[in-house]
Design an enzyme around this catalytic site. Structure first.
Site, mmCIF file in Angstrom:
data_model
loop_
_atom_site.group_PDB
_atom_site.id
_atom_site.type_symbol
_atom_site.label_atom_id
_atom_site.label_comp_id
_atom_site.label_asym_id
_atom_site.label_seq_id
_atom_site.Cartn_x
_atom_site.Cartn_y
_atom_site.Cartn_z
ATOM 1 N N HIS A 1 0.870 -1.180 0.000
ATOM 2 C CA HIS A 1 0.000 0.000 0.000
ATOM 3 C C HIS A 1 0.909 1.232 0.000
ATOM 4 C CE1 HIS A 1 -3.620 -2.074 2.155
ATOM 5 N NE2 HIS A 1 -3.998 -1.772 0.929
ATOM 6 N N CYS B 1 -2.279 2.889 9.111
ATOM 7 C CA CYS B 1 -3.314 1.951 8.647
ATOM 8 C C CYS B 1 -4.492 1.869 9.605
ATOM 9 C CB CYS B 1 -2.753 0.537 8.522
ATOM 10 S SG CYS B 1 -1.306 0.369 7.522
HETATM 11 N N1 ARG Z 1 -3.704 -7.160 6.680
HETATM 12 C C1 ARG Z 1 -4.133 -5.945 6.060
HETATM 13 C C2 ARG Z 1 -4.115 -6.102 4.551
HETATM 14 O O1 ARG Z 1 -3.239 -6.760 4.051
HETATM 15 C C3 ARG Z 1 -3.282 -4.800 6.493
HETATM 16 C C4 ARG Z 1 -3.744 -3.482 5.955
HETATM 17 C C5 ARG Z 1 -2.815 -2.357 6.245
HETATM 18 N N2 ARG Z 1 -3.386 -1.138 5.829
HETATM 19 C C6 ARG Z 1 -2.754 -0.128 5.223
HETATM 20 N N3 ARG Z 1 -3.399 0.960 4.979
HETATM 21 N N4 ARG Z 1 -1.528 -0.265 4.800
HETATM 22 O O2 ARG Z 1 -4.956 -5.580 3.856
#
Ligand code: ARG
Length: 270
Positions: free
Chosen positions: A168, A264
């Site tokens: 992300h 996150c």
């Molecule tokens: N386990 C989650 C996923 O893989 C973690 C999300 C983390 N969120 C972020 N905005 N980076 O989607």
């Protein structure tokens, strides 16, 4: 500053949708996670933030706590996410409800088109209103155009992500309110890196090292001059202090097991 957060009562790592999760399946301690989340929420409030807190949901949506992925909030509109990974797709219903309740006009174009877009995990606003949109792992390149059409007047630059550990945009890029940004250049393709270097070169960019990136230094939340993240190196503390920011570490080890950290766990609503 107002944020959407979700109580972590059902948080767990029980599937693998990013490289951080596999070795941690079944290993997140729910009691420790709750205490860490409480400490983060408490510090954000003490820094001046207001929180809208979603109540936790049944155990089959363990990642609901990562509200950054709910939507991209632009003005009074919330562009609801359509998750790339089937494990997280049902979350859109709950996030849509929470955002309506918070008073936003919820735009469902990504959900209707089944077009992968993971909200403020991948779409980050810069000082001045422009957007950087990360794509390649969770957000589709086509979603960039859809968002640009929906928000005319906001210049948007697509940034192609190429390192699966930084899947992300908010895991490797953190714009700060003075127009600078923390970022991890190696997470981007050469083209995207060149484009960001132009905007966030030595004068405005704080490039983090691989070790700092792996501590999720870029997954930081700024409130009133304080910048919260899981851990800070002395080097980054000094670089932030030189810009007038106070770096504050708040242990989020249990959420790191799921591949997420401070940023996150929050969705900026204003
Ligand atoms: N386990 C989650 C996923 O893989 C973690 C999300 C983390 N969120 C972020 N905005 N980076 O989607």
């Amino acid at each position: 500053m107002r944020f959407l957060m979700c109580e972590p009562r059902h948080f767990a790592v029980n599937y693998e949708i990013n490289p951080w999760m596999g070795p941690n399946i079944g290993r997140a301690d729910p009691v420790v996670a709750h205490a860490q989340w409480d400490a983060l929420a408490d510090q954000l409030v003490r820094a001046g933030a207001t929180l809208d807190v979603m109540t936790s949901q049944p155990p089959d949506l363990p990642d609901l706590v990562f509200t950054a992925n709910a939507a991209a909030v632009i003005g009074r509109r919330a562009f609801l996410s359509w998750f790339a990974k089937p494990e997280r797709q049902p979350e859109h219903v709950l996030y849509g409800g929470a955002l309506r309740k918070a008073g936003f006009e919820v735009d469902t174009r990504f959900v209707e088109a089944r077009l992968p877009f993971e909200g403020a995990g991948d779409a980050l606003q810069l000082l001045g209103g422009g957007l950087v949109i990360g794509w390649g792992f969770r957000t589709d390149l086509a979603a960039v155009d859809v968002l640009v059409d929906a928000v005319p007047g906001a210049p948007a630059v697509p940034a192609h992500l190429c390192n699966p550990h930084f899947y992300h945009l908010d895991t490797c890029f953190c714009p700060l309110p003075d127009g600078s940004a923390l970022w991890y250049p190696e997470a981007f393709t050469p083209d995207a890196r060149a484009m960001l270097t132009e905007q966030f070169g030595p004068s405005r960019g704080i490039a983090v090292t691989v070790d700092e990136a792996n501590e999720f230094a870029c997954n930081a939340v700024e409130v009133g001059g304080r910048v919260f993240a899981h851990r800070w190196s002395g080097r980054l503390r000094r670089l932030l202090a030189a810009r007038g920011f106070e770096a504050i570490a708040t242990d989020l080890s249990e959420f790191m097991r799921a591949g997420g950290s401070a940023k996150c766990l929050t969705l900026r609503l204003d």
